[in-house]
Scaffold this motif. Structure first.
Motif, PDB file in Angstrom:
ATOM      1  N   ILE A  48     117.327  34.777  -5.401  1.00  0.00           N
ATOM      2  CA  ILE A  48     117.063  34.499  -3.988  1.00  0.00           C
ATOM      3  C   ILE A  48     115.851  35.331  -3.556  1.00  0.00           C
ATOM      4  CG2 ILE A  48     118.028  34.656  -1.654  1.00  0.00           C
ATOM      5  CD1 ILE A  48     120.815  34.518  -2.962  1.00  0.00           C
ATOM      6  N   PRO A  49     114.932  34.791  -2.765  1.00  0.00           N
ATOM      7  CA  PRO A  49     113.778  35.580  -2.309  1.00  0.00           C
ATOM      8  C   PRO A  49     114.216  36.897  -1.660  1.00  0.00           C
ATOM      9  CG  PRO A  49     113.480  33.273  -1.736  1.00  0.00           C
ATOM     10  CD  PRO A  49     114.881  33.401  -2.279  1.00  0.00           C
ATOM     11  N   PRO A  50     113.561  38.013  -1.999  1.00  0.00           N
ATOM     12  CA  PRO A  50     113.971  39.321  -1.474  1.00  0.00           C
ATOM     13  C   PRO A  50     114.058  39.389   0.046  1.00  0.00           C
ATOM     14  CG  PRO A  50     112.380  39.595  -3.243  1.00  0.00           C
ATOM     15  CD  PRO A  50     112.447  38.130  -2.960  1.00  0.00           C
ATOM     16  N   LEU A  51     113.170  38.691   0.761  1.00  0.00           N
ATOM     17  CA  LEU A  51     113.224  38.735   2.221  1.00  0.00           C
ATOM     18  C   LEU A  51     114.537  38.190   2.760  1.00  0.00           C
ATOM     19  CD1 LEU A  51     109.588  37.693   3.273  1.00  0.00           C
ATOM     20  CD2 LEU A  51     110.692  39.926   3.559  1.00  0.00           C
ATOM     21  N   VAL A  52     115.138  37.267   2.004  1.00  0.00           N
ATOM     22  CA  VAL A  52     116.434  36.710   2.397  1.00  0.00           C
ATOM     23  C   VAL A  52     117.573  37.556   1.825  1.00  0.00           C
ATOM     24  CG1 VAL A  52     117.953  34.690   2.234  1.00  0.00           C
ATOM     25  CG2 VAL A  52     115.473  34.388   2.545  1.00  0.00           C
ATOM     26  N   TRP A  53     117.432  37.981   0.558  1.00  0.00           N
ATOM     27  CA  TRP A  53     118.522  38.632  -0.153  1.00  0.00           C
ATOM     28  C   TRP A  53     118.725  40.097   0.221  1.00  0.00           C
ATOM     29  CZ3 TRP A  53     122.944  38.380  -2.234  1.00  0.00           C
ATOM     30  CH2 TRP A  53     123.396  39.346  -3.153  1.00  0.00           C
ATOM     31  N   GLN A  54     117.655  40.850   0.349  1.00  0.00           N
ATOM     32  CA  GLN A  54     117.793  42.285   0.554  1.00  0.00           C
ATOM     33  C   GLN A  54     118.562  42.643   1.834  1.00  0.00           C
ATOM     34  OE1 GLN A  54     117.194  45.093  -1.276  1.00  0.00           O
ATOM     35  NE2 GLN A  54     116.832  43.712  -3.011  1.00  0.00           N
ATOM     36  N   PRO A  55     118.365  41.980   2.973  1.00  0.00           N
ATOM     37  CA  PRO A  55     119.202  42.298   4.136  1.00  0.00           C
ATOM     38  C   PRO A  55     120.683  42.056   3.892  1.00  0.00           C
ATOM     39  CG  PRO A  55     117.238  41.111   4.823  1.00  0.00           C
ATOM     40  CD  PRO A  55     117.267  41.053   3.320  1.00  0.00           C
ATOM     41  N   VAL A  56     121.011  41.009   3.121  1.00  0.00           N
ATOM     42  CA  VAL A  56     122.412  40.729   2.786  1.00  0.00           C
ATOM     43  C   VAL A  56     122.949  41.828   1.865  1.00  0.00           C
ATOM     44  CG1 VAL A  56     123.983  39.113   1.664  1.00  0.00           C
ATOM     45  CG2 VAL A  56     122.076  38.257   3.052  1.00  0.00           C
ATOM     46  N   LEU A  57     122.135  42.172   0.848  1.00  0.00           N
ATOM     47  CA  LEU A  57     122.555  43.207  -0.093  1.00  0.00           C
ATOM     48  C   LEU A  57     122.761  44.538   0.610  1.00  0.00           C
ATOM     49  CD1 LEU A  57     123.012  44.224  -3.017  1.00  0.00           C
ATOM     50  CD2 LEU A  57     120.535  44.550  -3.176  1.00  0.00           C
ATOM     51  N   ARG A  58     121.769  44.964   1.378  1.00  0.00           N
ATOM     52  CA  ARG A  58     121.825  46.289   2.019  1.00  0.00           C
ATOM     53  C   ARG A  58     122.764  46.317   3.215  1.00  0.00           C
ATOM     54  NH1 ARG A  58     119.165  49.686  -1.638  1.00  0.00           N
ATOM     55  NH2 ARG A  58     117.701  48.321  -2.742  1.00  0.00           N
ATOM     56  N   GLY A  59     122.873  45.190   3.908  1.00  0.00           N
ATOM     57  CA  GLY A  59     123.666  45.196   5.132  1.00  0.00           C
ATOM     58  C   GLY A  59     125.133  44.890   4.954  1.00  0.00           C
ATOM     59  N   ILE A  60     125.449  44.132   3.903  1.00  0.00           N
ATOM     60  CA  ILE A  60     126.844  43.704   3.724  1.00  0.00           C
ATOM     61  C   ILE A  60     127.408  44.177   2.383  1.00  0.00           C
ATOM     62  CG2 ILE A  60     128.408  41.723   3.583  1.00  0.00           C
ATOM     63  CD1 ILE A  60     126.431  40.171   5.337  1.00  0.00           C
ATOM     64  N   ILE A  61     126.794  43.726   1.287  1.00  0.00           N
ATOM     65  CA  ILE A  61     127.384  43.930  -0.037  1.00  0.00           C
ATOM     66  C   ILE A  61     127.517  45.407  -0.389  1.00  0.00           C
ATOM     67  CG2 ILE A  61     127.061  43.514  -2.509  1.00  0.00           C
ATOM     68  CD1 ILE A  61     125.768  40.829  -1.710  1.00  0.00           C
ATOM     69  N   LEU A  62     126.454  46.186  -0.176  1.00  0.00           N
ATOM     70  CA  LEU A  62     126.501  47.602  -0.567  1.00  0.00           C
ATOM     71  C   LEU A  62     127.350  48.436   0.376  1.00  0.00           C
ATOM     72  CD1 LEU A  62     122.837  48.255  -1.768  1.00  0.00           C
ATOM     73  CD2 LEU A  62     124.883  47.748  -3.126  1.00  0.00           C
ATOM     74  N   ASN A  63     127.813  47.826   1.458  1.00  0.00           N
ATOM     75  CA  ASN A  63     128.722  48.528   2.368  1.00  0.00           C
ATOM     76  C   ASN A  63     130.176  48.110   2.187  1.00  0.00           C
ATOM     77  OD1 ASN A  63     126.857  50.194   3.827  1.00  0.00           O
ATOM     78  ND2 ASN A  63     126.078  48.332   4.794  1.00  0.00           N
ATOM     79  N   THR A  64     130.411  47.093   1.374  1.00  0.00           N
ATOM     80  CA  THR A  64     131.784  46.608   1.187  1.00  0.00           C
ATOM     81  C   THR A  64     132.231  46.606  -0.272  1.00  0.00           C
ATOM     82  OG1 THR A  64     130.980  44.312   1.111  1.00  0.00           O
ATOM     83  CG2 THR A  64     131.666  45.171   3.259  1.00  0.00           C
ATOM     84  N   ARG A  65     131.369  46.187  -1.171  1.00  0.00           N
ATOM     85  CA  ARG A  65     131.765  46.002  -2.564  1.00  0.00           C
ATOM     86  C   ARG A  65     131.981  47.302  -3.348  1.00  0.00           C
ATOM     87  NH1 ARG A  65     131.671  41.479  -5.898  1.00  0.00           N
ATOM     88  NH2 ARG A  65     131.406  41.884  -8.126  1.00  0.00           N
ATOM     89  N   PRO A  66     131.192  48.381  -3.122  1.00  0.00           N
ATOM     90  CA  PRO A  66     131.347  49.577  -3.957  1.00  0.00           C
ATOM     91  C   PRO A  66     132.754  50.155  -3.992  1.00  0.00           C
ATOM     92  CG  PRO A  66     129.271  49.681  -2.800  1.00  0.00           C
ATOM     93  CD  PRO A  66     130.007  48.495  -2.235  1.00  0.00           C
ATOM     94  N   ARG A  67     133.455  50.184  -2.882  1.00  0.00           N
ATOM     95  CA  ARG A  67     134.800  50.767  -2.883  1.00  0.00           C
ATOM     96  C   ARG A  67     135.740  49.957  -3.769  1.00  0.00           C
ATOM     97  NH1 ARG A  67     137.683  52.144   2.725  1.00  0.00           N
ATOM     98  NH2 ARG A  67     135.907  53.588   2.723  1.00  0.00           N
ATOM     99  N   LYS A  68     135.679  48.633  -3.650  1.00  0.00           N
ATOM    100  CA  LYS A  68     136.527  47.775  -4.478  1.00  0.00           C
ATOM    101  C   LYS A  68     136.176  47.912  -5.951  1.00  0.00           C
ATOM    102  CE  LYS A  68     137.873  42.916  -5.079  1.00  0.00           C
ATOM    103  NZ  LYS A  68     137.687  41.525  -4.582  1.00  0.00           N
ATOM    104  N   SER A  69     134.869  47.929  -6.259  1.00  0.00           N
ATOM    105  CA  SER A  69     134.449  48.050  -7.649  1.00  0.00           C
ATOM    106  C   SER A  69     134.790  49.422  -8.220  1.00  0.00           C
ATOM    107  CB  SER A  69     132.943  47.798  -7.768  1.00  0.00           C
ATOM    108  OG  SER A  69     132.635  46.452  -7.464  1.00  0.00           O
ATOM    109  N   ALA A  70     134.682  50.460  -7.392  1.00  0.00           N
ATOM    110  CA  ALA A  70     135.025  51.801  -7.857  1.00  0.00           C
ATOM    111  C   ALA A  70     136.496  51.869  -8.254  1.00  0.00           C
ATOM    112  CB  ALA A  70     134.711  52.833  -6.782  1.00  0.00           C
ATOM    113  N   HIS A  71     137.352  51.218  -7.482  1.00  0.00           N
ATOM    114  CA  HIS A  71     138.782  51.185  -7.839  1.00  0.00           C
ATOM    115  C   HIS A  71     138.976  50.472  -9.171  1.00  0.00           C
ATOM    116  CE1 HIS A  71     143.109  50.759  -7.588  1.00  0.00           C
ATOM    117  NE2 HIS A  71     142.980  49.455  -7.735  1.00  0.00           N
ATOM    118  N   ALA A  72     138.260  49.364  -9.378  1.00  0.00           N
ATOM    119  CA  ALA A  72     138.374  48.642 -10.645  1.00  0.00           C
ATOM    120  C   ALA A  72     137.901  49.518 -11.802  1.00  0.00           C
ATOM    121  CB  ALA A  72     137.554  47.347 -10.577  1.00  0.00           C
TER     122      ALA A  72
END
Length: 335
Positions: A48-72
């Motif tokens: 996905i173009p970075p201008l579209v993807w990076q806000p999603v990655l930085r704003g949502i995914i990196l604030n929600t997924r790490p805790r779940k993945s860390a438990h796994a």
């Protein structure tokens, strides 16, 4: 003559760098966040173009997924650290200890996380390696795995004034040595079970359907591996794809849906093997061995077994010695 004060430069050695995907440094949210930020920022992984993807990655995914993945990760972490890192290290050490090809330096690196490809290539160059085989340990070629590992190595070379000569390990999805090693490993694992599986699922890491449409050979390589392994074992295998992420259409059939379907059709005993992984990792030990078991039993199955990857087993190491030795021909003694 060497200019006065110019340091002696070692040269004339051969290097082999085993490369695998990567891992966080610890099973913590902070470590997983750093790892995911690097992994999911790779344009080969997320197209996905970075201008579209990076806000999603930085704003949502990196604030929600790490805790779940860390438990796994915490469920599969070992005293030696991440299973993927520990096994890749063991593979490199076993190859180096065998001393098969004379004075060959064998090292290992992760595409994302530590030790990095750049760090280990620099160390090999400093140790006198002027011929290096980059060996991404992905049996099936995919741009998001094999190509990005090579990209990282080439980027390091681009910054070097005195580059080593470099070869890259081709995909080995249909290599007789690989299929033979899988056959030996699967048969040994099946013989150790206390039940006879009614079905065997060969689970490969998933990729977006779009990658197949754009010409990536990964899906075809996976299907060929599954077919050849089925023929070698003399019994049917069901190929499936795991680890879906996001809303895009992914390669099918999905592993979790396949397990549920088999149970619904009356299959009570199943075994799962992961021929696309050279070493056990989060996706095999947690997603398949733990969650896959739960999904199958919840759907009505009674017996589930996850069959380990080749790892540093003797069949796996014999296969690596075979295919790597072949690629060193002309550089090192490979008889």
């Amino acid at each position: 003559m060497r200019p006065a004060g110019h340091p002696d430069v070692q040269h004339g050695r051969i290097g082999v760098l085993l490369v695998n995907l990567g891992t966080p440094d610890a099973p913590t949210s902070a470590a997983v966040r750093r790892y995911l930020a690097e992994f999911l920022s790779d344009r080969r992984v997320v197209e996905i173009p970075p201008l579209v993807w990076q806000p999603v990655l930085r704003g949502i995914i990196l604030n929600t997924r790490p805790r779940k993945s860390a438990h796994a990760y915490s469920q599969v972490w070992t005293e030696q650290g991440s299973p993927l890192a520990a096994i890749t290290r063991a593979q490199a050490e076993a190859l180096g200890a065998a001393d098969l090809w004379g004075e060959v330096v064998v090292d290992w690196a992760m595409r994302y996380g530590n030790p990095s490809i750049g760090e280990r290539l620099a160390a090999m160059k400093a140790a006198g390696c002027d011929r290096i085989l980059i060996a991404p340990l992905y049996p099936q070629y995919c741009s998001a795995t094999t190509a990005t590992a090579n990209d990282a190595a080439f980027a390091v070379l681009a910054a070097m004034r005195w580059q080593p000569a470099v070869r890259t390990l081709p995909p080995y999805h249909d290599d007789p040595a690989y299929i033979g090693a899988l056959k030996a490993s699967v048969e040994a694992s099946l013989a150790a079970l206390d039940f006879e599986p009614e079905a065997i699922v060969a689970s490969f890491h998933g990729m977006p359907q779009r990658t197949l449409e754009l010409g990536d050979p990964y899906h075809c390589h996976c299907q060929k591996t599954a077919r050849m392994l089925s023929e070698a074992l003399g019994r049917p295998l069901t190929a499936a794809f795991q680890s879906r992420f996001g809303r895009a259409k992914w390669l099918e059939p999905a592993t979790d849906i396949t397990l549920a379907r088999l149970a619904a059709e009356g299959v009570k005993k199943v075994a799962v093997v992961a021929p696309g992984f050279s070493a056990d990792c989060l996706e095999t030990l947690e997603e398949l061995a733990i969650r896959g078991r739960e999904q199958f039993l919840a759907a009505g199955g009674t017996d589930f077994a996850y069959l380990p990857c080749l790892n540093a087993s003797e069949p796996g190491m014999e296969m690596l010695r075979n295919i790597i030795g072949r690629e060193l021909a002309g550089w090192a003694a490979t008889s």
